[in-house]
Design an enzyme around this catalytic site. Structure first.
Site, PDB file in Angstrom:
ATOM      1  N   GLN A  67       2.160   9.447  -7.462  1.00 35.95           N
ATOM      2  CA  GLN A  67       3.379   8.905  -6.878  1.00 35.95           C
ATOM      3  C   GLN A  67       4.243   8.257  -7.968  1.00 35.95           C
ATOM      4  O   GLN A  67       3.822   8.084  -9.106  1.00 35.95           O
ATOM      5  CB  GLN A  67       3.036   7.860  -5.814  1.00 35.95           C
ATOM      6  CG  GLN A  67       2.166   6.726  -6.331  1.00 35.95           C
ATOM      7  CD  GLN A  67       1.348   6.051  -5.240  1.00 35.95           C
ATOM      8  OE1 GLN A  67       1.696   6.088  -4.066  1.00 35.95           O
ATOM      9  NE2 GLN A  67       0.260   5.416  -5.630  1.00 35.95           N
TER      10      GLN A  67
ATOM     11  N   HIS B  87      -0.525  -8.923   4.591  1.00 35.11           N
ATOM     12  CA  HIS B  87      -1.876  -9.001   4.035  1.00 35.11           C
ATOM     13  C   HIS B  87      -2.788  -9.923   4.837  1.00 35.11           C
ATOM     14  O   HIS B  87      -3.975  -9.629   5.019  1.00 35.11           O
ATOM     15  CB  HIS B  87      -1.810  -9.416   2.555  1.00 35.11           C
ATOM     16  CG  HIS B  87      -1.228  -8.338   1.696  1.00 35.11           C
ATOM     17  ND1 HIS B  87      -0.175  -8.547   0.837  1.00 35.11           N
ATOM     18  CD2 HIS B  87      -1.538  -7.018   1.599  1.00 35.11           C
ATOM     19  CE1 HIS B  87       0.132  -7.399   0.229  1.00 35.11           C
ATOM     20  NE2 HIS B  87      -0.683  -6.465   0.684  1.00 35.11           N
TER      21      HIS B  87
ATOM     22  N   ASP C  87      -2.520  -2.885  -4.698  1.00 35.49           N
ATOM     23  CA  ASP C  87      -1.814  -4.075  -5.184  1.00 35.49           C
ATOM     24  C   ASP C  87      -2.700  -5.307  -5.159  1.00 35.49           C
ATOM     25  O   ASP C  87      -2.439  -6.278  -5.859  1.00 35.49           O
ATOM     26  CB  ASP C  87      -0.542  -4.294  -4.347  1.00 35.49           C
ATOM     27  CG  ASP C  87      -0.821  -4.330  -2.861  1.00 35.49           C
ATOM     28  OD1 ASP C  87      -1.468  -5.298  -2.398  1.00 35.49           O
ATOM     29  OD2 ASP C  87      -0.404  -3.395  -2.159  1.00 35.49           O
TER      30      ASP C  87
ATOM     31  N   GLU D 200      -9.188   2.775  -4.201  1.00 39.48           N
ATOM     32  CA  GLU D 200      -7.772   3.092  -4.408  1.00 39.48           C
ATOM     33  C   GLU D 200      -7.694   4.347  -5.254  1.00 39.48           C
ATOM     34  O   GLU D 200      -8.316   4.426  -6.308  1.00 39.48           O
ATOM     35  CB  GLU D 200      -7.084   1.903  -5.094  1.00 39.48           C
ATOM     36  CG  GLU D 200      -5.753   2.204  -5.776  1.00 39.48           C
ATOM     37  CD  GLU D 200      -4.632   2.575  -4.799  1.00 39.48           C
ATOM     38  OE1 GLU D 200      -4.378   1.803  -3.852  1.00 39.48           O
ATOM     39  OE2 GLU D 200      -4.018   3.650  -4.987  1.00 39.48           O
TER      40      GLU D 200
ATOM     41  N   GLY E  46     -10.370   7.628  -1.067  1.00 41.34           N
ATOM     42  CA  GLY E  46     -10.962   6.806  -0.018  1.00 41.34           C
ATOM     43  C   GLY E  46     -11.720   7.629   0.996  1.00 41.34           C
ATOM     44  O   GLY E  46     -12.764   7.208   1.525  1.00 41.34           O
TER      45      GLY E  46
ATOM     46  N   ASP F  30      -5.485   0.207   4.234  1.00 39.40           N
ATOM     47  CA  ASP F  30      -4.220  -0.394   3.784  1.00 39.40           C
ATOM     48  C   ASP F  30      -3.437   0.697   3.059  1.00 39.40           C
ATOM     49  O   ASP F  30      -3.284   0.683   1.849  1.00 39.40           O
ATOM     50  CB  ASP F  30      -4.569  -1.547   2.851  1.00 39.40           C
ATOM     51  CG  ASP F  30      -3.350  -2.268   2.329  1.00 39.40           C
ATOM     52  OD1 ASP F  30      -2.231  -1.994   2.797  1.00 39.40           O
ATOM     53  OD2 ASP F  30      -3.530  -3.118   1.421  1.00 39.40           O
TER      54      ASP F  30
ATOM     55  N   PRO G  31       0.508  11.004  -0.527  1.00 37.98           N
ATOM     56  CA  PRO G  31      -0.914  10.909  -0.858  1.00 37.98           C
ATOM     57  C   PRO G  31      -1.762  10.320   0.274  1.00 37.98           C
ATOM     58  O   PRO G  31      -2.962  10.532   0.307  1.00 37.98           O
ATOM     59  CB  PRO G  31      -0.937  10.003  -2.105  1.00 37.98           C
ATOM     60  CG  PRO G  31       0.396   9.340  -2.173  1.00 37.98           C
ATOM     61  CD  PRO G  31       1.352  10.242  -1.473  1.00 37.98           C
TER      62      PRO G  31
END
EC number: 2.5.1.16
Lengths: 276, 276, 276, 276
Positions: free
Chosen positions: B31, B62, B86, B106, B138, B155, B162
């Site tokens: 990305q 979050h 993140d 991730e 994942g 998340d 993706p």
């Protein structure tokens, strides 16, 4: 064709909506009125460059400003809406069978006329025989009608421009006088993320006048931050004890008795804001 | 200088934020990653042109993706976060003292690195010794780790690009297998106003797999419509019966036990969406 | 109200104009037609999202596409305009007393009708008895009318969409056939800064057909880069030897005999472009 | 990522350019300096939100402000550039072998430093041993250097902000004093379409001081309307009689002797503007 309306909700942030047509534009003695056909949100009423309501998301704001206080008061017979010339709030008010009279005090008669022309779904409530439209200053109306209303809804524009006086302590005192015993009032009070100081000040003002003060939240996608607050002052009934819908259920798309209660569950940063 | 970042959240609607500086720009195998300094929301992480999080409002998302399931599960020892490079979700996860291991799966290691460089407040959780970072797919991680986790948090980015596979029924089945008895999972599931069909489909998929399925809402100003949904599937514990914070209170800015409960009170149009 | 029309002249650059009203919007079999009221440039005709002309700056383009060839040809009796449905070019053509017949071959009759309704200053020329409007394909018209015209003006939209064929070598050959001995034709040929390859190709095509080929420039503020080119092919007369205005002076706001000559003085980078 | 810089050239019209990176941002005592990497025009120097120059189109402005007066003066030994801290004008000046000294009087030394860091192609001229940089007020420099220069170029920003005094009659008188006999000066004087009154006033001011006054035009795509004017005042030589390039040809991309002459052929509306 790339034709976009942008509202700078602050100097540094905004929303932008693709427009297919401008339907109306007019400068009244009070403000600029524009009606736009947007692709995403349908028709959009814009006052002084700020989105007031759109076909697609107006139900949330109008249901929440109206039904929360009207289900909090056990017998709302006399209702006053200050501002709200588009009619969306009155439309919700007259869904309540106990309401005997719903007065709209709107300073700018052109907002009413424009809504009647371009927003039939908003302005349909004006046709209800219980509705009385008073074109004029809401502050003066409140002063002139003491001990009159069971529920007063302050459906104002932003606290700059023509609606500035609708955010002042003296106005909240006037509303107190205009309410009958057990009366309830609600004002739209902007976003806790962008207008923290304003909300904090209004909260203190209202809490110093009314025995019961509550703040509740609802999402309004086209308003700044999309997280909107309403502050309620009551001479008696507590919205947290309200039964919500009584025997006669109301036709809604957002409001439910559970949503009523949940809207008073405040995020920690909002609780802290009010405790300042 | 008028330098503005615009995210077209749909083809016909967007948000726009004044930018003072671009801090980073990079195309990874997965990305486009951009980091902007915005005036209104502070630093902003942008993936493929879409806002992922901002300094000013990231706490809501979050906290809500993490604390709702972590307070639903009575003893969340093993936690998996899929996506979330993140670090904001992991930061909330490790606030829970019962958590013994928090795995981050991730796919794009550059998101992690960029967050560590530009978003210290988000990525601080990576320093916790209980955190284990797994760079990779994942979906594969879930398949390879059956009967392992108490809580799994999805998340993800939007269901295009993706993250597409993270919105598929097969993936929710894989998660079921990866959860231990009594396990709980949550996925971010977009906006009920803009993504009704997606939410409806996901709800049916999850409800066909998990004995307990719940949807809850939170406002996220910089996400489309500002009204965000999370869908929770549980092998046992019901978030509506959760006690919320246990003996050890968690430091939060949005989440409270009352907010936990209130977030499950759904607007009528969302209820109807799930009943389709 | 912040309502702005933006034309992305390239993927990465555009102009943006504040709009007070949309006057007309329509999808024809050929294109999207929009008429906007802009604050800076007055009314604006927009085809497929691209500015065709504005009240304020249209005179430059229309005078330069018309008067340069009409003053180059010593006796322009029969004139054809291909495209140009807004009427601005025809309006300039009929200022020349020697013109006996001016044919407009416009494929989209709706452009003509819209101009007549919203752009009286552009479409006024249609009222001249010498004007004959032919709704239909310009390419076919050229093929069907050999040895007919003294001057042919190709007043097309961009070389994408309905006007694509108007930029092809075969079309320039057809025009050659349609011209009488000593005939002159001009085509608008975009910006040397943004469309160098196109101009270079057109130049070679025209130079391979016509004994005299010239390129001239004029500024058009609302066209990409504001620096516009016209390519002229002639069977005889050379615009560099033209006398410019003859005995009967023409009423203009941009064109003068000196400007006529000066417009052929090419910047070095344009000279090099043609020499490729 | 949709990151766009917009310059509102007037309140109601602007240009907008896609930005890939911000390279520099700084507030000096005089102005805001920004350097942007744009996709279409390359690097862009922005002062107080206004585009000063871009990699792609700067050659036109800089060649035309410099070569027209330098080829008008038969022996330009001493040259002064007021403003022009980016270096583009000086770069053109030092292409003339007759120039013995080229002084740059720029009030904001940060513009020079920023150009040296980010615009090597603009600032390369600073390396020429004949160039002398004077950081300070151009007006004061002119007053302090009477009877000194053969050519003076006023390469200012817009007539608002720090450059306001560079558009005043007194300044043009001061320049007259600073010029040696036979001296020539040129000032950039904005767009005839957007700044008609300014150009008209400057023209009268200069014509009342200098025996020879001329206005010439050049297209500058990223300046308002793309049609730019320069006003020239001369104590003797007339640019219309200039030979243009002498024996030593200058390497240019826009300027040619023919372009020199053609740039003085004024559109009728500009002629009328000057005749007011």
């Amino acid at each position: 064709m790339e034709l976009w309306f942008t509202e700078k909700q602050t100097e540094n942030f905004g929303i932008t909506a693709k427009v297919s047509r401008t339907l109306h534009t007019e400068r009244t003695p009070y403000q600029q009125i524009d009606v736009l056909e947007t692709v995403e949100y349908g028709r959009m009423l814009v006052l002084d460059g700020m989105v007031m309501c759109t076909d697609r998301d107006e139900f949330i704001y109008h249901e929440m400003i109206a039904h929360v206080p009207l289900f909090t008061h056990p017998d709302p017979k006399q209702v006053l809406v200050i501002g709200g010339g588009d009619g969306g709030t009155i439309r919700e008010v007259v869904k309540h069978p106990r309401v005997e009279r719903a007065v709209l005090a709107e300073i700018d008669e052109r907002v009413i006329a424009v809504s009647q022309e371009y927003f039939p779904a908003l302005s349909q409530g004006f046709a209800d025989p219980r509705v009385k439209i008073e074109v004029g200053d809401g502050i003066a109306h409140v002063k002139a009608n003491k001990d009159t209303y069971d529920v007063i809804l302050v459906d104002s524009t932003e606290p700059i421009g023509p609606a500035e006086g609708l955010f002042a302590r003296e106005f909240y005192e006037g509303i107190y006088e205009a309410l009958r015993p057990g009366g309830v009032f609600v004002a739209q009070t902007e976003s806790p993320l962008f207008n923290a100081a304003l909300i904090s000040r209004i909260w203190r003002d209202i809490a110093s006048i009314y025995p019961v003060t509550r703040l509740y939240l609802a999402p309004v996608p086209t308003y700044p931050t999309g997280m909107w607050s309403f502050t309620l002052g009551s001479k008696g009934p507590d919205p947290l004890q309200a039964e919500g819908e009584d025997e006669t259920p109301i036709d809604t798309r957002y409001y439910t008795p559970e949503v009523h209660r949940a809207s008073f569950a405040l995020p920690r940063f909002v609780e802290e804001l009010l405790a300042r």
